[in-house]
Design a protein around this motif. Structure first.
Motif, PDB file in Angstrom:
ATOM      1  N   ARG A 176       0.818  -1.213   0.000  1.00 28.62           N
ATOM      2  CA  ARG A 176       0.000   0.000   0.000  1.00 28.62           C
ATOM      3  C   ARG A 176       0.855   1.268   0.000  1.00 28.62           C
ATOM      4  N   LYS A 177       2.164   1.085  -0.011  1.00 26.65           N
ATOM      5  CA  LYS A 177       3.110   2.212   0.025  1.00 26.65           C
ATOM      6  C   LYS A 177       2.796   3.138   1.198  1.00 26.65           C
ATOM      7  N   LEU A 178       2.555   2.515   2.348  1.00 26.87           N
ATOM      8  CA  LEU A 178       2.210   3.272   3.546  1.00 26.87           C
ATOM      9  C   LEU A 178       3.462   3.715   4.297  1.00 26.87           C
ATOM     10  N   ASP A 179       3.516   4.995   4.641  1.00 26.41           N
ATOM     11  CA  ASP A 179       4.640   5.519   5.412  1.00 26.41           C
ATOM     12  C   ASP A 179       4.158   6.753   6.181  1.00 26.41           C
ATOM     13  N   PRO A 180       3.920   6.623   7.487  1.00 31.70           N
ATOM     14  CA  PRO A 180       4.184   5.421   8.288  1.00 31.70           C
ATOM     15  C   PRO A 180       3.096   4.365   8.110  1.00 31.70           C
ATOM     16  N   CYS A 181       3.463   3.144   8.453  1.00 35.60           N
ATOM     17  CA  CYS A 181       2.538   2.024   8.417  1.00 35.60           C
ATOM     18  C   CYS A 181       2.428   1.466   9.830  1.00 35.60           C
ATOM     19  N   PRO A 239      -6.793   3.410  16.618  1.00 35.11           N
ATOM     20  CA  PRO A 239      -7.873   3.239  15.628  1.00 35.11           C
ATOM     21  C   PRO A 239      -7.387   3.298  14.186  1.00 35.11           C
ATOM     22  N   GLY A 240      -6.172   3.796  13.966  1.00 37.19           N
ATOM     23  CA  GLY A 240      -5.670   3.933  12.599  1.00 37.19           C
ATOM     24  C   GLY A 240      -4.730   2.822  12.173  1.00 37.19           C
ATOM     25  N   VAL A 241      -4.759   1.669  12.855  1.00 34.25           N
ATOM     26  CA  VAL A 241      -3.851   0.588  12.521  1.00 34.25           C
ATOM     27  C   VAL A 241      -4.064   0.129  11.077  1.00 34.25           C
ATOM     28  N   ASP A 242      -2.958  -0.175  10.388  1.00 33.60           N
ATOM     29  CA  ASP A 242      -3.006  -0.547   8.969  1.00 33.60           C
ATOM     30  C   ASP A 242      -2.874  -2.049   8.731  1.00 33.60           C
ATOM     31  N   VAL A 243      -2.108  -2.729   9.587  1.00 34.72           N
ATOM     32  CA  VAL A 243      -1.821  -4.153   9.404  1.00 34.72           C
ATOM     33  C   VAL A 243      -1.976  -4.862  10.747  1.00 34.72           C
ATOM     34  N   VAL A 244      -2.561  -6.059  10.719  1.00 33.18           N
ATOM     35  CA  VAL A 244      -2.699  -6.872  11.925  1.00 33.18           C
ATOM     36  C   VAL A 244      -2.102  -8.248  11.657  1.00 33.18           C
ATOM     37  N   ILE A 245      -1.254  -8.714  12.583  1.00 30.37           N
ATOM     38  CA  ILE A 245      -0.608 -10.019  12.474  1.00 30.37           C
ATOM     39  C   ILE A 245      -0.963 -10.841  13.704  1.00 30.37           C
TER      40      ILE A 245
END
Length: 341
Positions: A176-181, A239-245
């Motif tokens: 997603r070219k997220l920065d920050p991610c 609330p703005g988390v982008d990825v969950v592992i």
């Protein structure tokens, strides 16, 4: 992993097994080959003892299916010793099997890798070929190398598992070219040394990448309910988390909370359900290993050595998996899990 009572072993290990449920491409055989230079009957009929986690457990049943299938096809027979997740029962079963002198090969899927060491040493001293399958036999979680001289390994190295999870998280951010991610890591049980080794490896891989922020690190466990609760807690502070592992079960629980949110999910487990989630685009990726295939491979290695052949002493289950365990959508094209969660 210390599991000295039936209750603790059943609760903890059953959850951990969900981390690396099996996936294999349909065209891939379940370990039907033999080691270089062997024949199916070399050295005569052999007997394999399989010391699995528990007969009722789907993961151990997949391992057993591979062992039994390979044995029947290669002039051998196999027997499942069921400790029902009890570490001390498993130790006693190994010791009794050594005393019986009925078996040529042991495949040990240790409930407690440290607890079985004396019994495994006894087996090796008695001339029995021993294969440590999936879990390390010993106390180190960062190596596939044998921790007991003479034992063949075919294991999922916990720190390698964690590193791959971190790398998949980074790949999700890059997609997603997220920065920050912002990444949330739902670790298993903080009380377990094996789980802590996996978590630290994942965190190291994530935080080494510029632009990736470990926004949350909470205990997610190995059930949908624990994952759902952990995800609710994460969203309250991040609330703005982008990825969950997290474990495939925990991620499935998190998914139910994230309806309508554009969050990328990375699971740790390759069941049919997890593989399908990736293939359908609901999850970004999942870590998966082919456990039925691994069972067959463990039988192959054990029988080959018992028949006087040279085999590799150190083996990792990731070598059997599509994408080296990195179950992205591309890597899992045409792949199916080997059993249901």
């Amino acid at each position: 992993m210390k599991t000295t009572t039936t209750g603790l072993a059943a609760g903890v290990l059953a959850g951990l097994l969900g981390l690396t449920t099996a996936c294999v491409a349909p065209a891939t055989g379940a370990g039907t080959g033999t080691a270089a230079g062997t024949s199916a009957t070399a050295g005569g009929h052999k007997r394999i003892a399989f010391f699995g986690f528990a007969r009722a457990n789907a993961f151990a049943s997949a391992t057993w299916a591979g062992i039994e299938e390979y044995a029947k096809a290669h002039d051998a027979e196999a027997e499942f010793f069921d400790p029902n997740f009890d570490a001390q029962t498993q130790v006693q079963q190994i010791q009794d099997a050594v005393t019986s002198k009925r078996f040529d090969v042991f495949v040990v899927q240790a409930n407690d890798g440290a607890a079985v060491v004396p019994a495994v040493r006894q087996a090796v001293a008695a001339g029995i070929t021993v294969v440590a399958e999936f879990t390390p036999v010993g106390t180190r979680y960062d190596t596939a190398e044998s921790q007991v001289p003479g034992v063949i390994t075919l294991i999922d190295v916990p720190t390698d598992n964690g590193r791959v999870l971190g790398e998949l998280g980074v790949a999700a951010c890059r997609s997603r070219k997220l920065d920050p991610c912002e990444v949330a890591y739902l670790e298993g049980f903080k009380s377990l040394p094996l789980d802590n080794a996996r978590t630290e490896a994942a965190v190291k891989a994530l935080t080494a990448e510029p632009g990736v922020k470990l926004a949350a690190r909470v205990e997610g466990g190995y059930t949908k309910e624990s994952g759902r609760k952990a995800m609710q807690d994460v969203l309250q502070s991040q609330p703005g988390v982008d990825v969950v592992i997290g474990s495939s079960q925990a991620v499935a629980g998190a998914e139910s909370v994230l309806k309508g949110k554009d969050v990328l999910l990375v699971g740790n487990g390759g069941s049919r359900q997890a593989v399908r989630a990736v293939q359908e685009g609901r999850w970004f990726a999942t870590y998966c290993l082919p456990e039925r295939t691994a069972g067959a491979k463990a039988a192959e290695l054990g029988l080959a050595k018992a028949r006087g052949q040279n085999v590799s002493e150190t083996n990792s289950e990731t070598s059997l998996a599509p994408g080296g365990g990195k179950g992205t959508k591309d890597a899992l094209a045409g792949v199916q899990g080997e059993y249901d969660e």
